[in-house]
Write a protein that holds these residues in place. Sequence first.
Motif, PDB file in Angstrom:
ATOM      1  N   UNK A 289       0.849  -1.186   0.000  1.00  0.00           N
ATOM      2  CA  UNK A 289       0.000   0.000   0.000  1.00  0.00           C
ATOM      3  C   UNK A 289       0.886   1.237   0.000  1.00  0.00           C
ATOM      4  N   UNK A 290       0.453   2.289  -0.674  1.00  0.00           N
ATOM      5  CA  UNK A 290       1.257   3.504  -0.758  1.00  0.00           C
ATOM      6  C   UNK A 290       0.372   4.724  -0.546  1.00  0.00           C
ATOM      7  N   UNK A 291       1.016   5.798  -0.117  1.00  0.00           N
ATOM      8  CA  UNK A 291       0.387   7.111  -0.003  1.00  0.00           C
ATOM      9  C   UNK A 291       1.080   8.017  -1.012  1.00  0.00           C
ATOM     10  N   UNK A 292       0.302   8.608  -1.895  1.00  0.00           N
ATOM     11  CA  UNK A 292       0.865   9.507  -2.907  1.00  0.00           C
ATOM     12  C   UNK A 292       1.100  10.892  -2.323  1.00  0.00           C
ATOM     13  N   UNK A 293       2.272  11.442  -2.609  1.00  0.00           N
ATOM     14  CA  UNK A 293       2.546  12.825  -2.275  1.00  0.00           C
ATOM     15  C   UNK A 293       2.329  13.702  -3.488  1.00  0.00           C
ATOM     16  N   UNK A 294       2.701  14.957  -3.381  1.00  0.00           N
ATOM     17  CA  UNK A 294       2.485  15.891  -4.485  1.00  0.00           C
ATOM     18  C   UNK A 294       3.302  15.511  -5.708  1.00  0.00           C
ATOM     19  N   UNK A 314       6.254  -3.865   7.168  1.00  0.00           N
ATOM     20  CA  UNK A 314       7.105  -2.687   6.975  1.00  0.00           C
ATOM     21  C   UNK A 314       6.254  -1.435   6.960  1.00  0.00           C
ATOM     22  N   UNK A 315       6.783  -0.412   7.584  1.00  0.00           N
ATOM     23  CA  UNK A 315       6.160   0.913   7.629  1.00  0.00           C
ATOM     24  C   UNK A 315       7.263   1.895   7.302  1.00  0.00           C
ATOM     25  N   UNK A 316       7.148   2.602   6.178  1.00  0.00           N
ATOM     26  CA  UNK A 316       8.227   3.492   5.750  1.00  0.00           C
ATOM     27  C   UNK A 316       7.664   4.831   5.313  1.00  0.00           C
ATOM     28  N   UNK A 317       8.280   5.894   5.796  1.00  0.00           N
ATOM     29  CA  UNK A 317       7.890   7.262   5.442  1.00  0.00           C
ATOM     30  C   UNK A 317       9.040   7.898   4.675  1.00  0.00           C
ATOM     31  N   UNK A 318       8.727   8.529   3.562  1.00  0.00           N
ATOM     32  CA  UNK A 318       9.739   9.262   2.819  1.00  0.00           C
ATOM     33  C   UNK A 318      10.323  10.360   3.700  1.00  0.00           C
ATOM     34  N   UNK A 319      11.633  10.593   3.637  1.00  0.00           N
ATOM     35  CA  UNK A 319      12.226  11.656   4.466  1.00  0.00           C
ATOM     36  C   UNK A 319      11.527  13.001   4.315  1.00  0.00           C
ATOM     37  N   UNK A 320      11.038  13.319   3.116  1.00  0.00           N
ATOM     38  CA  UNK A 320      10.365  14.589   2.895  1.00  0.00           C
ATOM     39  C   UNK A 320       9.030  14.674   3.623  1.00  0.00           C
ATOM     40  N   UNK A 321       8.448  13.519   3.988  1.00  0.00           N
ATOM     41  CA  UNK A 321       7.128  13.504   4.627  1.00  0.00           C
ATOM     42  C   UNK A 321       7.200  13.174   6.111  1.00  0.00           C
ATOM     43  N   UNK A 322       8.388  12.952   6.629  1.00  0.00           N
ATOM     44  CA  UNK A 322       8.502  12.614   8.046  1.00  0.00           C
ATOM     45  C   UNK A 322       8.109  13.808   8.907  1.00  0.00           C
ATOM     46  N   UNK A 323       7.480  13.517  10.039  1.00  0.00           N
ATOM     47  CA  UNK A 323       6.999  14.570  10.918  1.00  0.00           C
ATOM     48  C   UNK A 323       5.622  15.072  10.556  1.00  0.00           C
ATOM     49  N   UNK A 324       4.985  14.447   9.532  1.00  0.00           N
ATOM     50  CA  UNK A 324       3.662  14.898   9.080  1.00  0.00           C
ATOM     51  C   UNK A 324       2.522  14.082   9.674  1.00  0.00           C
ATOM     52  N   UNK A 325       2.850  13.118  10.516  1.00  0.00           N
ATOM     53  CA  UNK A 325       1.810  12.282  11.112  1.00  0.00           C
ATOM     54  C   UNK A 325       1.468  11.048  10.300  1.00  0.00           C
TER      55      UNK A 325
END
Length: 387
Positions: A289-294, A314-325
């Motif tokens: 599953x993925x979450x699309x960014x801009x 696995x749970x992975x957040x792109x560095x650009x989206x970290x801290x966004x909840x």
Amino acid sequence: MSTDAFDLTLGEVVDSRPAARPQRIALTGRHVGIVPFDVGTHGPALYERSHGPEKEQLWAYLGAAPFEDYAAFEAYYAAAAQKDDPLLYAIIDKASGEAVGHATFMRIDPANRVIEVGNILYTPALMRTPGGTEAMELMARHVFETLGYRRYEWKCNALNAPSRRAALRYGFRFEGVFRQHMIVKGRNRDTAWFSMLDGEWPQRAHAFAHWLAPENFDAEGRQLASLGVFNADQIEVGDIRLRRASLADLPTVEEVQRRAYAKNRILLGVEPVPLLWDYAQVFREREVWVVDGATALSAVLILEPRAEDLLLDSLAISPMAQGSGLGNVLLAAADARAQALGRGVVRLYTGEPLSANINWYRRKGYSIERVEQMPDRRLVHMAKALG
């Protein structure tokens, strides 16, 4: 006029080698077999099973009408069995050894690697059975994995609600309606189009495998989770939508995973587990599953339904989206997915030196079940019971 005045954006360059044409071979499953249709072998049983009290309903949306007698049926199917397109197969119930339905590969286009499944007849003996679903799984698997097609089509009369529901259940995507497409039995037919692509197949194959698994059925043979749920395309958490990934996402998924986990190397002293994976295999063996960014993927969630639980692999957040909840969103999505699949527990594992991760999971309701000593690392296994 200069060519600079034109937008010359073209489609993606793809492998242009043709697919193989389907042949008259047998496909074998646990419940059913798919075999080349032979009217002498399969005709009598299929005629008997398809010409009972429900015959008008069974044949309503097929090109042929119910037949007046077996002689008419035999003549029609003797001719149909000789054609290469549509290429007709009987669906054989392995318990009885008799034909319980048929289907064809049709509109076969090897050059463009497009093929359709159609002329599907399921008698009452095949309807709403694991064998009925397995027949479609066997044919789809053959199309993508053996023959090398890139597009698999399903078309039906737009008024045929059961066929439209079946297409979605099997994982085809609705593309639209061709109005006044055909005249069938003297009536107008608007045609609903559905498709499945080769890049979508690994996740569909995963869904089929989990639905057909013996542990997905109770002692009375009733399904525990539906194929439609296994084939779900999205999870919504508040305003955030996770979508099911396809192979088109594979390079970006690998990149998000690499960037999210690489920082753990120093603490672990070894390569993080998700960076050891073959991601083509991951797409076949787990839900992705993925979450699309801009402009790129913001997050990746990899799950694996098991008999008694859902593994959050696995749970992975792109560095650009970290801290966004997004971490909280992914945990909530895993909970929602577990509940949809009827699993009451979500489990995960993490490296023992990653104390910040362990503490974060504990704050989110996870508790430590055990610590596993591996040859090169220690893994902390955690679980969360859902209310």
